[in-house]
Motif scaffolding. Sequence first.
Motif, short mmCIF file in Angstrom:
data_model
loop_
_atom_site.label_atom_id
_atom_site.label_comp_id
_atom_site.label_asym_id
_atom_site.label_seq_id
_atom_site.Cartn_x
_atom_site.Cartn_y
_atom_site.Cartn_z
N ASN A 148 -3.04 -15.24 11.17
CA ASN A 148 -3.23 -13.86 10.70
C ASN A 148 -4.62 -13.35 11.04
O ASN A 148 -5.12 -12.42 10.44
CB ASN A 148 -2.94 -13.73 9.20
CG ASN A 148 -3.96 -14.45 8.35
OD1 ASN A 148 -4.72 -15.27 8.85
ND2 ASN A 148 -3.99 -14.15 7.05
N MET A 174 -7.51 -14.41 10.48
CA MET A 174 -8.59 -14.47 9.49
C MET A 174 -9.83 -15.12 10.08
O MET A 174 -10.91 -15.03 9.50
CB MET A 174 -8.15 -15.24 8.23
CG MET A 174 -7.26 -14.46 7.29
SD MET A 174 -8.07 -13.07 6.47
CE MET A 174 -8.80 -13.92 5.07
N LEU A 181 -1.13 -6.45 10.88
CA LEU A 181 -0.78 -7.85 11.09
C LEU A 181 -0.85 -8.62 9.77
O LEU A 181 0.08 -9.33 9.40
CB LEU A 181 -1.73 -8.49 12.12
CG LEU A 181 -1.65 -10.02 12.20
CD1 LEU A 181 -0.30 -10.46 12.77
CD2 LEU A 181 -2.79 -10.59 13.04
N ARG A 182 -1.96 -8.44 9.07
CA ARG A 182 -2.15 -9.21 7.85
C ARG A 182 -1.21 -8.77 6.74
O ARG A 182 -0.88 -9.55 5.85
CB ARG A 182 -3.59 -9.10 7.38
CG ARG A 182 -4.55 -9.75 8.37
CD ARG A 182 -5.91 -9.96 7.78
NE ARG A 182 -6.83 -10.41 8.81
CZ ARG A 182 -8.04 -9.90 9.02
NH1 ARG A 182 -8.48 -8.92 8.24
NH2 ARG A 182 -8.80 -10.38 9.97
N LYS A 183 -0.84 -7.50 6.79
CA LYS A 183 0.16 -7.05 5.83
C LYS A 183 1.46 -7.81 6.08
O LYS A 183 2.19 -8.18 5.17
CB LYS A 183 0.37 -5.55 6.00
CG LYS A 183 1.45 -4.93 5.15
CD LYS A 183 1.53 -3.45 5.44
CE LYS A 183 2.79 -2.84 4.88
NZ LYS A 183 4.02 -3.55 5.24
N ASN A 184 1.75 -8.07 7.35
CA ASN A 184 3.01 -8.73 7.68
C ASN A 184 2.93 -10.25 7.62
O ASN A 184 3.95 -10.92 7.55
CB ASN A 184 3.46 -8.30 9.09
CG ASN A 184 3.93 -6.87 9.09
OD1 ASN A 184 4.65 -6.45 8.19
ND2 ASN A 184 3.49 -6.11 10.09
N VAL A 185 1.72 -10.75 7.71
CA VAL A 185 1.55 -12.20 7.62
C VAL A 185 0.66 -12.47 6.40
O VAL A 185 -0.56 -12.42 6.48
CB VAL A 185 0.90 -12.76 8.90
CG1 VAL A 185 0.81 -14.28 8.82
CG2 VAL A 185 1.70 -12.35 10.12
N MET A 226 -1.03 -14.39 3.00
CA MET A 226 -1.74 -15.66 2.90
C MET A 226 -2.02 -16.01 1.44
O MET A 226 -2.35 -15.16 0.63
CB MET A 226 -3.06 -15.58 3.67
CG MET A 226 -3.75 -16.92 3.82
SD MET A 226 -4.95 -16.89 5.15
CE MET A 226 -5.13 -18.62 5.50
N PHE A 267 -4.21 -18.96 -0.85
CA PHE A 267 -5.31 -19.89 -0.61
C PHE A 267 -5.27 -21.11 -1.53
O PHE A 267 -4.49 -21.17 -2.47
CB PHE A 267 -6.64 -19.14 -0.78
CG PHE A 267 -6.79 -17.99 0.17
CD1 PHE A 267 -7.52 -18.13 1.33
CD2 PHE A 267 -6.17 -16.75 -0.08
CE1 PHE A 267 -7.67 -17.06 2.21
CE2 PHE A 267 -6.31 -15.69 0.80
CZ PHE A 267 -7.06 -15.85 1.95
N ASN A 318 -7.14 -17.10 -6.20
CA ASN A 318 -8.25 -16.14 -6.16
C ASN A 318 -7.83 -14.74 -6.56
O ASN A 318 -7.97 -13.79 -5.80
CB ASN A 318 -8.90 -16.15 -4.78
CG ASN A 318 -7.89 -15.86 -3.68
OD1 ASN A 318 -6.71 -15.68 -3.97
ND2 ASN A 318 -8.35 -15.78 -2.45
N ARG A 330 1.15 -11.25 -5.27
CA ARG A 330 0.31 -10.25 -4.62
C ARG A 330 0.61 -10.21 -3.12
O ARG A 330 0.64 -9.15 -2.50
CB ARG A 330 -1.15 -10.62 -4.87
CG ARG A 330 -2.16 -9.64 -4.39
CD ARG A 330 -3.56 -10.04 -4.84
NE ARG A 330 -3.95 -11.34 -4.30
CZ ARG A 330 -5.10 -11.95 -4.59
NH1 ARG A 330 -5.95 -11.39 -5.43
NH2 ARG A 330 -5.40 -13.11 -4.06
N ALA A 331 0.82 -11.41 -2.55
CA ALA A 331 1.14 -11.46 -1.12
C ALA A 331 2.54 -10.88 -0.87
O ALA A 331 2.76 -10.16 0.10
CB ALA A 331 1.07 -12.90 -0.61
N VAL A 364 3.33 -6.69 -0.50
CA VAL A 364 3.26 -5.85 0.69
C VAL A 364 4.36 -6.21 1.70
O VAL A 364 4.29 -5.83 2.86
CB VAL A 364 1.86 -5.93 1.36
CG1 VAL A 364 0.81 -5.34 0.43
CG2 VAL A 364 1.49 -7.36 1.70
N ASP A 377 6.50 -10.81 6.44
CA ASP A 377 7.60 -11.60 7.00
C ASP A 377 7.26 -13.08 6.92
O ASP A 377 8.13 -13.92 6.79
CB ASP A 377 7.82 -11.22 8.46
CG ASP A 377 8.25 -9.79 8.57
OD1 ASP A 377 9.46 -9.55 8.48
OD2 ASP A 377 7.36 -8.92 8.69
N ILE A 378 5.95 -13.35 7.06
CA ILE A 378 5.51 -14.74 7.11
C ILE A 378 4.51 -14.93 5.98
O ILE A 378 3.72 -14.02 5.70
CB ILE A 378 4.82 -15.02 8.47
CG1 ILE A 378 5.82 -14.79 9.60
CG2 ILE A 378 4.25 -16.43 8.51
CD1 ILE A 378 5.20 -14.83 10.97
#
Lengths: 289, 292, 250, 250, 302
Positions: free
Chosen positions: C50, C52, C82-86, C88, C90, C94, C159-160, C163, C166-167
Motif C-alpha cells: 500500500n 506505506m 490506493l490506501r483506501k482500497n488496500v 492496513m 498494525f 493504534n 476502521r479499515a 472505507v 478490497d485488500i
Amino acid sequence: GNQEDSVDGGLSGIVKIDGSSTVFPITEAVAEEFQIANNKVQVTVGVSGTGGGFKKFTIGETDINDASRPIKDSEIAKTKENNINYLELPVAYDGLSVVVNKENDWVDYLTIDELKKIWEPNSQITKWSQVRPGWPDEEIKLYGPGTDSGTFDYFTEEIIGESGASRSDYTASEDDNVLVKGIEGDKYSLGYFGFAYYVENKERMKVVPIDAGNGPIVPTLKTINDGSYSPLSRPLFIYVNTESLKRPEVYEFVKFYMENAQLAEEVGYVRLPQNQYDENLQAIAAYQQ
Amino acid sequence: MSMIRHNGNIKDIEKRRKKNMFYFSLFLFATLFGVITLAVLLVDVFIKGIPWLDWQFLNSFPSRFPERAGIKSAFYGTLWMLGLTAPIAFILGVGTALYLNEYAGDTKLKQILQININNLAGVPSIVYGLLGLGVFVRGFALGRSLIAGSLTMVLLILPIIVVASQEALKSVPSSQRNASYALGATKWQTIRRVVIPAALPNILTGTILALSRAIGETAPLIMIGALTFVAFVPGSPMDSFTVLPIQIFNWTSRPQEDFQYIAAAGIIVLLVVLLSMNGLAIYLRNKYQNKY
Amino acid sequence: MAIIEVKDLNLYYGEKQALKNINLEIEKNSITALIGPSGCGKSTFLRTLNRMNDMIKDVKIEGSVKIDDVEIYDKNISVEILRKNVGMVFQQPNPFPKSIFENVAYGLKIHGIKDKSLLNEIVETSLKGAALWDEVKDDLKKPALGLSGGQQQRLCIARALAVSPDIILMDEPTSALDPISTAKIEELILELKKDYTIVIVTHNMQQAARISDKTAFFLNGELIEYADTEELFSYPKDKRTEDYITGRFG
Amino acid sequence: MAIIEVKDLNLYYGEKQALKNINLEIEKNSITALIGPSGCGKSTFLRTLNRMNDMIKDVKIEGSVKIDDVEIYDKNISVEILRKNVGMVFQQPNPFPKSIFENVAYGLKIHGIKDKSLLNEIVETSLKGAALWDEVKDDLKKPALGLSGGQQQRLCIARALAVSPDIILMDEPTSALDPISTAKIEELILELKKDYTIVIVTHNMQQAARISDKTAFFLNGELIEYADTEELFSYPKDKRTEDYITGRFG
Amino acid sequence: MAIRDIENKPKVNILETIIPKILFLFALISILTTVGIVFILLFETLSFFREVSFIDFITDPKWTPLFIPKHFGVLPLLSGTLIVTFIASLIAIPIGLGSAIYLSEYAPDRVRAIIKPILEILAGIPTIVYGYFALTFVTPVLRFIFPDMDIFNALSAGIVVGIMIIPMISSLSEDAMLAVPNSIRAAAYGLGSTKFEVATKVIVPAALSGIVSSFVLALSRAIGETMIVTIAAGGTPKLTLNPLESIQTMTAYIVQVSLGDTPQGSIEYKTIFAVGMSLFVLTLIMNLIAQYITKKYREEYQ
Ligand SMILES: Nc1ncnc2c1ncn2[C@@H]1O[C@H](COP(=O)(O)OP(=O)(O)OP(=O)(O)O)[C@@H](O)[C@H]1O
Ligand SMILES: Nc1ncnc2c1ncn2[C@@H]1O[C@H](COP(=O)(O)OP(=O)(O)OP(=O)(O)O)[C@@H](O)[C@H]1O
Ligand SMILES: [Mg+2]
Ligand SMILES: [Mg+2]
Ligand SMILES: O=P([O-])([O-])[O-]
C-alpha cells in the motif's frame, strides 16, 4: 472657551510628555490631578532625563518636555531643522542637595572647592581624610545622577565649570531610588540630587550645608527662593511645542499646570513668584483655538 | 554456608550505606533549597505587600501618593499585551514547528532553521529590546506603542513556542500518523485531524508558559521606552502603555519608602497572574499527559 | 486470477537492500501469511503493497507491484485511493484518541462523506464486520482508548473496513494481545476472508498454520519458499524453512 | 540440596496480584527455564530472587524466598551483597557507556576492590568465562557500546561473573539477538552450569528444551507446572501447559 | 472494480500545496529575526568602531563613555558580568545538579510531582521580582555578615542570579539523567550498587554531556540576565574581583543608557550596540557550545 475646562470630561486626546527626572514629580502630580478632572485625556509622562527628552521633543515625538536646564544650542538647531516651534515655561525652583549618610557625624559643611576636588574628572580623592584632614580614613562612596540628567549637567557646570565634566567612578543612576538607597545604606557615602528627593527622604539622610564664600547655607524653601543657596539652585522648565498647544487637551493641560503651582511645592520644590505663572498663561493664550 | 550474610565485608557495606545516606541528605537539601527560597521570597513579598493590596489598589491608576497609587493601567496593559502577543506568537510558533517537524525534509535548510531557533532561544532578552527598538519603534515608526511592545515580545517568545511545539509534535506517536495515512488520508488531513489535536494540549502548555515569560519581562520593554507614567487604560494597539513589571520597576525606583511596599503589592498581582497561567499549563499537561 | 502480482521487487533502505528480487502472486479472497525471523523484511514487503514505504526517506524501490492489474508504483496513481482500497492493521492497536464512532468514521470523513445517516450506517456495518458492534453499540461516544487491547485492535480493523477496501494488510495484528483476544481476532480474520483478500505477517507459526491458505517464508530479504500452508509446514522444500519452523533459530 | 527455596510467594503491584502462591525449589548447578505467555509473571518472579522488585513502588511481597537457607527478605539482609551473589542478565544487552574494561570492573570497584593487578586478573577471567576474551582482549579500552549485540550480551554476562555470584538470573537473554549469537550464548550457558546456578526466562520453547534441566510454566501469575524439561515438553500434565507448548496461544 | 479507482487521481487538494508554503514563510520569520538582530547590532557597532579603536575597546581598563574624558574599555563591564556569572554558578551548579540527582534518582514520584512544579514556578518568576528580592532582602541579610559591603554589590546579585538559574540546571540535567535508559540503572543495581553509586558512577557519567550543556546554557542565561543586576549590582563599571563592591554588567549598562535615552547617532548611543553585540556574541558562542555538546551526547546513545 472655558467650557472645556469643566470637570465633565468633555475633553479628550493624548498629551505626550517626556524629559527630566527632576521635573517629573511636578509633571506627574499635574498629570494625575488633570486626569482626575479630565478622565478622557491620556497623559503619558516619560522619564528620559532632560537631554533624552529633548531628543524626542526636537523631532516632534512629544508635546511637552520637562527640563531641569535651559535648552542647549545644539538642541535648538535640531528644532529648527524639524520646524518645531516651542515655548519655554519656567515652573519651579530646585535646589541641588548634597547629602550624606545619617550616621555621618563629621561633615559640618562643604565648600565649593572641596566639592570640586571630590567630583572633578580623574579626581584623586578616594577617602574622606583626603577631603579635609581629620575626617575618617575611610573610602568615600559617591552617588550621583546619570549623565543624561539635567541635574548632572547643572552640577558639573556650576561646580567643576564645564558641563559634563565629572569623575566617572561613582554610582551614576537615572533612578533616584538607587541614589537614596545607596546613600542611606553606606555610612561613608556622599551624593547629590534634586532638592525634592531630599525633602521626600529627609529622615533617611543628612543634607550638607554648602559654603560658596558666604558661610555654609542649608538648602530650604526659603534659601532657594531668596537666592542665598547659591550656586546650587536653579529654575526648572517645561518646553511646549506650539503646534501641539493648539490642541485643546494640550492647551488645557498647560493651563492647568500654571494654575496649580501649589503642586510643585507639594512635591518638594519652590514656587516661583505668582507673576511668572501669569506671564506663562499669557504666553500660551495666543495658541488657544 | 551462609554466603549472603557473611561473604563480603559488612563494614564496607555499612560505610557505603552511610555515604549513600549522607549524599542523599545533601541532594535533598539542594532540592529543598529551591523550595525554601521560593517560600522566603513569597513570604517577604507578601508581608510587605498584603497590607497595601485592596480593591482601591487594583482599581486605581498610578499616583504620586502611595495611598492613592494603583495597578489598573499596568494590569490592563498586561492584558492588552497578552491579547496581542498570544495569537501572533501562537500562529507563527506552531506554524514554524509544523513546517520543521512535518514538512521540512532532512535538508541543510532545516538544520539551519533548527540551529537558528535554538540559538534565538538563548539570546538575552535585552538584545530583543535593542531589536524591538531598532525595528518596531524606529524602523516601522510604531513608536512606544502597545503593538511595538507586543511584537518585540512575539519575537522573544517565538523560539520558546517553536521548541515546545516541536516537542509536542514529536510526542505524537508515528503509529497515529500511519493509521491515518493507511486510510488514505493526505498529509494535511493527517496533520489537521490527527497530529494537531493530539499535540494541542502540550502545544498550549508550552505557549502558556512562553506567554508567562512575556508577561514578566521588563528589560526589553525598558529598551523600547515603556517606562512611563500612564494613568489610563489603553484603547488601541497604537496607544502608550505600561505593564505590571514596568510599573513595579517604576515603584521600586521611587525613593519614598511606601512605594517599596506598593511595589510588593504589585509583585503579588503579577505573581497571581503568572501562577494562574502556570497552574493552567500544569492542569492541561496533567489532564492530557498519559494519553498513549 | 491473482489480485496482487509482485515481480522482481527490490527494495533498498539507503545502501541496505531489505527486499531481494521478490516474486509472488496472491489470490483474491485468500489469506496469505508472511513468516520469517525478525528483520527478514516481512513488514517491509507488506508496506510495499500500500506504498506505506513512500513515507520513509531514502527508500528505493525497483520492480513491479500490480494490484488488480494496475501498476501501483505508476506516476499517476493516487496513493490516497490506493490506501483506501488496500487497508492496513498494525501490530500495536493504534486507535485515534477520539470516540469510537469518530475512529471508524475518520476514513469516511477524509474521503468526503459527510452525510450523517450514511456515516451512522457504515460505522455500524463496519463494527459488525469487525465483531465489535455488540460490545460497543451503547458506547459509541466514549473514547476509543478506554477499550481493552483486543477491542482496540478490532476497532482498528473496523476502521479499515469502513472505507471498504478490497485488500487488508495486517502486520502481526495479535502479537500484543492476550490469548482470548487473539482467538477472537483469528476467528474474525477467517470470517473476513469471504469479502476481502488478506495478507498477514505473523511471528506465531501456529497462527499461520491455523488461519492461512498460503504461507510465504522470508529470510534476509529473500522469499525462500511460498506454498500452500499445509504443504509448507508439513513438507518444507528448503532446508532453511525447515530449520525455521522447527525452531532452530528466531 | 536446593539453593533456592520459594514458599507461598505472593506479589502485588498495587492492587494487582502478579504472582499467586508460588512454591518451587531450585537445585544448585542446574539450569531452570521459566516459560509462559507475555505478562504471566516470569520476569516478576525472576526479580524476586535478587530483590530487584524492591525498587518498584507499591510492590507488596508475601511468603518466603530462601537462598542458601537465608531468608532474603529479612530486615538485616544487605541487598547489595544479595545482588552481588545473585547476578542478573537482562533482555536487552545493557552495558554501561564506559570502556569494556570498566564495564567488567565496575562491580568489583563498587565492592571495594581497588588493587589494579587483581582487577586486571578478574576482568580477564570473567571475559574468558563469558567466551568474549579472544574477541576483545586488544580493545579493553574501547567503548562497550561499539560491540555487536551478541558481544554486548556476553559482556554483560562477564560483568555479572566478575563479582563471583553463585546464581545468575537471565531474563530472555537472547531474544534481541541474531541466530548465531543466540547459539553462542546458549553454548556459554551450558558451560556456566558447572560453576553457577542459572535461572533463565525464555519465550522460545525450543531454547528451553535445548538448554534447561527443569522448566517452570507460568500462566497469569500462577506456576502451573514445574518439572524436568524433557518430561514437561513430552508429557505435560496440565491441559494449559499442553495448549501453550503446542502454540494454541501466546 | 474498486481498485480501478486508483488511477483516477482526485483533483489535487490546493491545501496540500499551499499550506507548506505558508508554514515555510512562518519559519522564515525566525531567520529574519536573527538577520534583524545581527544587522541592527552590526550597523551601529561598525560605526562605533569607526570612532573607537577595537584595541582600545578590548584593552582599555576604563569604561566611561558617558563622562569626560571618555574611555571605551569593555573590560570593566566584562569583568562585572563574569563576577556575577561566576558567583551564580557557584550557587547554581552544585545546587542544581544536586537537586537533579535527587529528583531523577531518589525522589519518590509523589515528591517529584510536588517539587517539579515548584521549581517551574521558581523558573517562571520574573527577574524584576528577583531583583527586588535581591535588593530588599538578600543584600540586607548579607550585610549582617559583611558589614562593609556596598549596598549595591556583585555578591547579592550573583547569588540571586544563581537562584534564578537553579531550575534551569536542575531540569535540564534531570532530563539528561532521565534519558539514560532504565536498563542501565537495572544493570548497576543488579550488581549490588547503592543509589549513590548508581547516581554518581553510572548515571552522571552517562549523562555528563547533557549535564555540562545545561551548565553552559544556564551560564549563558546568567550572562544575559538584566533586571537583577540592574537593580542590585550597582552602576559603577569597575575592574575588580571583589564581590562586595558595586560593579556594572554589560546588560545593566545597556539599561542605564536606555533609561536615559541618549540621542540616536551619538557615540553614547552606539556604545549600547557595541556592548549588546559583545553580549550577543558571548552568549551565542556559549549556546553553540551547549548545542554541540548535546548533539554529541545524543549520538552516543544511538
Ligand atoms: N525505516 C527503515 N530504515 C532503514 N532500515 C529499515 C527501516 N525499516 C526496516 N529496516 C531494516 O530492514 C530490514 C527489514 O525490516 P522489517 O521491519 O521489514 O523486518 P520484519 O521482518 O518485519 O521484522 P520484525 O519481525 O522484527 O517486525 C531490517 O534489517 C530493518 O533493520
Ligand atoms: N512495574 C510494574 N507495575 C505494575 N505492574 C507490573 C509491573 N511490571 C509488571 N507488571 C504486571 O505484572 C504482570 C507480570 O509481568 P511480567 O513482566 O512479570 O510478565 P512476563 O511474563 O515477564 O512478560 P513478558 O514475556 O512480556 O516479559 C503483567 O500483567 C504486568 O503488566
Ligand atoms: Mg515487522
Ligand atoms: Mg518479561
Ligand atoms: O533628570 P534630570 O532632571 O536630571 O534631567
